[in-house]
Design an enzyme around this catalytic site. Sequence first.
Site, PDB file in Angstrom:
ATOM      1  N   GLY A  82       0.818  -1.222   0.000  1.00  0.00           N
ATOM      2  CA  GLY A  82       0.000   0.000   0.000  1.00  0.00           C
ATOM      3  C   GLY A  82       0.847   1.266   0.000  1.00  0.00           C
ATOM      4  N   CYS A 127       5.339 -13.555  -0.156  1.00  0.00           N
ATOM      5  CA  CYS A 127       4.349 -13.993  -1.152  1.00  0.00           C
ATOM      6  C   CYS A 127       4.473 -15.429  -1.646  1.00  0.00           C
ATOM      7  CB  CYS A 127       4.411 -13.062  -2.359  1.00  0.00           C
ATOM      8  SG  CYS A 127       3.712 -11.456  -1.991  1.00  0.00           S
TER       9      CYS A 127
HETATM   10  C1  UDX Z   1       0.472  -7.055   0.896  1.00  0.00           C
HETATM   11  C2  UDX Z   1      -0.850  -7.726   0.632  1.00  0.00           C
HETATM   12  O1  UDX Z   1      -1.815  -7.223   1.459  1.00  0.00           O
HETATM   13  C3  UDX Z   1      -0.705  -9.201   0.679  1.00  0.00           C
HETATM   14  O2  UDX Z   1      -1.931  -9.853   0.494  1.00  0.00           O
HETATM   15  C4  UDX Z   1       0.219  -9.534  -0.424  1.00  0.00           C
HETATM   16  O3  UDX Z   1       0.302 -10.909  -0.662  1.00  0.00           O
HETATM   17  C5  UDX Z   1       1.569  -8.963  -0.081  1.00  0.00           C
HETATM   18  O4  UDX Z   1       1.475  -7.611   0.083  1.00  0.00           O
HETATM   19  P1  UDX Z   1       1.920  -6.139   2.746  1.00  0.00           P
HETATM   20  O5  UDX Z   1       1.663  -4.756   2.246  1.00  0.00           O
HETATM   21  O6  UDX Z   1       3.248  -6.744   2.489  1.00  0.00           O
HETATM   22  O7  UDX Z   1       0.825  -7.108   2.179  1.00  0.00           O
HETATM   23  O8  UDX Z   1       1.473  -6.333   4.232  1.00  0.00           O
HETATM   24  P2  UDX Z   1       1.852  -5.495   5.486  1.00  0.00           P
HETATM   25  O9  UDX Z   1       3.143  -4.815   5.296  1.00  0.00           O
HETATM   26  O10 UDX Z   1       1.639  -6.410   6.638  1.00  0.00           O
HETATM   27  O11 UDX Z   1       0.730  -4.348   5.485  1.00  0.00           O
HETATM   28  C6  UDX Z   1      -0.597  -4.511   5.763  1.00  0.00           C
HETATM   29  C7  UDX Z   1      -1.052  -3.311   6.586  1.00  0.00           C
HETATM   30  O12 UDX Z   1      -2.468  -3.353   6.734  1.00  0.00           O
HETATM   31  C8  UDX Z   1      -0.474  -3.259   7.996  1.00  0.00           C
HETATM   32  O13 UDX Z   1       0.204  -2.037   8.191  1.00  0.00           O
HETATM   33  C9  UDX Z   1      -1.698  -3.374   8.912  1.00  0.00           C
HETATM   34  O14 UDX Z   1      -1.590  -2.625  10.092  1.00  0.00           O
HETATM   35  C10 UDX Z   1      -2.790  -2.860   8.008  1.00  0.00           C
HETATM   36  N1  UDX Z   1      -4.138  -3.311   8.387  1.00  0.00           N
HETATM   37  C11 UDX Z   1      -4.372  -4.610   8.646  1.00  0.00           C
HETATM   38  C12 UDX Z   1      -5.166  -2.381   8.460  1.00  0.00           C
HETATM   39  O15 UDX Z   1      -4.967  -1.188   8.253  1.00  0.00           O
HETATM   40  N2  UDX Z   1      -6.425  -2.806   8.793  1.00  0.00           N
HETATM   41  C13 UDX Z   1      -6.674  -4.108   9.091  1.00  0.00           C
HETATM   42  O16 UDX Z   1      -7.823  -4.462   9.411  1.00  0.00           O
HETATM   43  C14 UDX Z   1      -5.623  -5.042   9.015  1.00  0.00           C
HETATM   44  C1  UDX Z   2       7.744 -11.667  -5.483  1.00  0.00           C
HETATM   45  C2  UDX Z   2       7.443 -11.478  -6.974  1.00  0.00           C
HETATM   46  O1  UDX Z   2       8.667 -11.384  -7.707  1.00  0.00           O
HETATM   47  C3  UDX Z   2       6.577 -10.261  -7.183  1.00  0.00           C
HETATM   48  O2  UDX Z   2       6.229 -10.144  -8.557  1.00  0.00           O
HETATM   49  C4  UDX Z   2       5.317 -10.409  -6.341  1.00  0.00           C
HETATM   50  O3  UDX Z   2       4.495  -9.279  -6.471  1.00  0.00           O
HETATM   51  C5  UDX Z   2       5.686 -10.594  -4.886  1.00  0.00           C
HETATM   52  O4  UDX Z   2       6.544 -11.720  -4.743  1.00  0.00           O
HETATM   53  P1  UDX Z   2       9.479 -10.616  -3.762  1.00  0.00           P
HETATM   54  O5  UDX Z   2       9.009 -11.667  -2.827  1.00  0.00           O
HETATM   55  O6  UDX Z   2       9.570  -9.224  -3.291  1.00  0.00           O
HETATM   56  O7  UDX Z   2       8.543 -10.579  -5.062  1.00  0.00           O
HETATM   57  O8  UDX Z   2      10.930 -11.023  -4.264  1.00  0.00           O
HETATM   58  P2  UDX Z   2      11.596 -11.864  -5.437  1.00  0.00           P
HETATM   59  O9  UDX Z   2      12.604 -11.013  -6.081  1.00  0.00           O
HETATM   60  O10 UDX Z   2      10.597 -12.502  -6.312  1.00  0.00           O
HETATM   61  O11 UDX Z   2      12.393 -12.982  -4.631  1.00  0.00           O
HETATM   62  C6  UDX Z   2      11.745 -13.978  -3.877  1.00  0.00           C
HETATM   63  C7  UDX Z   2      12.751 -14.930  -3.275  1.00  0.00           C
HETATM   64  O12 UDX Z   2      13.364 -15.740  -4.266  1.00  0.00           O
HETATM   65  C8  UDX Z   2      13.906 -14.235  -2.546  1.00  0.00           C
HETATM   66  O13 UDX Z   2      14.183 -14.928  -1.352  1.00  0.00           O
HETATM   67  C9  UDX Z   2      15.042 -14.344  -3.517  1.00  0.00           C
HETATM   68  O14 UDX Z   2      16.295 -14.290  -2.895  1.00  0.00           O
HETATM   69  C10 UDX Z   2      14.770 -15.706  -4.121  1.00  0.00           C
HETATM   70  N1  UDX Z   2      15.378 -15.906  -5.447  1.00  0.00           N
HETATM   71  C11 UDX Z   2      15.047 -15.099  -6.498  1.00  0.00           C
HETATM   72  C12 UDX Z   2      16.280 -16.954  -5.641  1.00  0.00           C
HETATM   73  O15 UDX Z   2      16.590 -17.702  -4.715  1.00  0.00           O
HETATM   74  N2  UDX Z   2      16.816 -17.132  -6.895  1.00  0.00           N
HETATM   75  C13 UDX Z   2      16.493 -16.344  -7.957  1.00  0.00           C
HETATM   76  O16 UDX Z   2      17.008 -16.582  -9.056  1.00  0.00           O
HETATM   77  C14 UDX Z   2      15.583 -15.295  -7.744  1.00  0.00           C
END
Ligand code: UDX
Ligand code: UDX
Length: 458
Positions: free
Chosen positions: A16, A275
């Site tokens: 967000g 994720c």
């Molecule tokens: C996001 C997506 O929501 C998740 O589904 C996706 O797979 C990965 O990215 P992310 O932004 O990484 O999650 O999550 P996080 O950093 O935990 O942020 C979620 C925020 O929502 C937190 O700051 C939490 O406090 C807030 N929240 C949660 C609200 O404001 N209201 C709620 O009821 C619950």
């Molecule tokens: C991932 C997806 O790439 C993104 O598109 C989605 O929205 C959220 O999930 P992220 O989890 O931020 O993003 O990181 P990413 O760069 O995909 O890496 C994921 C994991 O795989 C890391 O632990 C990274 O170190 C590992 N990785 C990546 C490997 O071990 N080998 C590789 O060649 C690439």
Amino acid sequence: MTFEKHILCIGAGYVGGPTMAMIAFKCPQYKVTVVDINPERIAQWNSDTLPIYEPGLDEIVKARRGKNLFFSTEVEQRIQECEVIFVSVNTPTKTFGAGAGMAADLQYWDKTARQIRKCAQSNKIIVEKSTLPVKTAQAMKRILTCEDNGIRFDVLSNPEFLAEGTAIRDLEDPDRVLIGSTLTPNGIRARDVLVEIYANWVPRDRIVTSNIWSSELSKLVANAFLAQRISSINSISALCEKADADIEEVARAVGMDRRVGNRFLNASVGFGGSCFRKDILNLVYLCRYYDLKEVADYWEGVVRINDYQKERFILKMLDALFNTLADKKVCLFGFAFKADTGDTRESPAVFVASRLIEERATVVITDPKALKNAMKDLAGVAGDVSYVEDPYAASEGCSAIAVMTEWRIFSTLDYERIYRAMAKPAFIFDGRNILDHQRLFEIGFNVFPIGKPSLTHF
Ligand code: UDX
Ligand code: UDX
């Protein structure tokens, strides 16, 4: 100043926060507000130290904050004044009841839907940013429209494809923006509102529209495919270690086939991040729900290989260090799940640290950005763990170094100096294949890369 549009995002997290900062940056004509139930998080977004580290984020937040970008805890008031509401609350894997360990925990998302319904006094477009099980948009619509109060809610799916560490670049220049909607006239009208927002900076041919379920499913499948490449190469890394082949040479040869492509083929100690695991398990759960056992088993294999790779790493350490780690000092170089982020969610380092502690090793952790999160992750683990910012001080007196994160700084250190200060024999386990293994061997280290023959002095 009057704004053309009022945009709200509920959930000021990794997704967000940066996404809204980018919209505010590219569209000064819109007022963008990010709300969160966590006042501490909002205070951080309003301070000089943002709650997340992401290259380039500070600059765009500072450029727009207080002008057309606002962070607030006033969820209810803001719902009233905004016509487009992004929902980006977290959806962790369920830890209780049916689907525990697999399905997504939708309680925050469900509460958010109800809160929107309670506060809305005019028509709203709701944009799902959270990764959700397929068909939750429909559930959202049902929650929103169960009281006939004359207000229209259109629900869109707009999955996030940004990767941490490159979030700003991914937002600024995305491969594609995917928008799913119902194909009714109202659904299409809502979809076009969101298309217009992105079209402020994303070329139209990269804004892809689809039906809402294809959109939701595409997010899970994209992550499953990416993770599958890593598990595929990691499975072959085990074979390379036995067969004296070199995983980097194999990956290069395979990746040069343009049908395969060369990205996401770096063998590692395992993938992490918020994720991959969660989304694959969601996919598996969905397949099981529809009685597609073979499909579920196939994708579950990606997670199983990842667990195997992490455990294999520990067993290799144990074996190399003469089958006991008790009272030996082991230094983890990196704790973040990848470089350029302070995020440690699902990081293989959490697993490795916990297993080392189980083996009664003394663990020292060094990481340029993730030490605070590491402390939180290991708070409940009883064992001898310390956190040291400086990698030279951290590795002093250690028997082994294990590279967990591919931070650039780790490949630029003075390893002769590090070697001198370590206990002998000294070991390096390079869980990311980022170091110069031959050189380390010449200095005196016993070197254990991933998917390559080890270099030892015994
Ligand atoms: C996001 C997506 O929501 C998740 O589904 C996706 O797979 C990965 O990215 P992310 O932004 O990484 O999650 O999550 P996080 O950093 O935990 O942020 C979620 C925020 O929502 C937190 O700051 C939490 O406090 C807030 N929240 C949660 C609200 O404001 N209201 C709620 O009821 C619950
Ligand atoms: C991932 C997806 O790439 C993104 O598109 C989605 O929205 C959220 O999930 P992220 O989890 O931020 O993003 O990181 P990413 O760069 O995909 O890496 C994921 C994991 O795989 C890391 O632990 C990274 O170190 C590992 N990785 C990546 C490997 O071990 N080998 C590789 O060649 C690439």
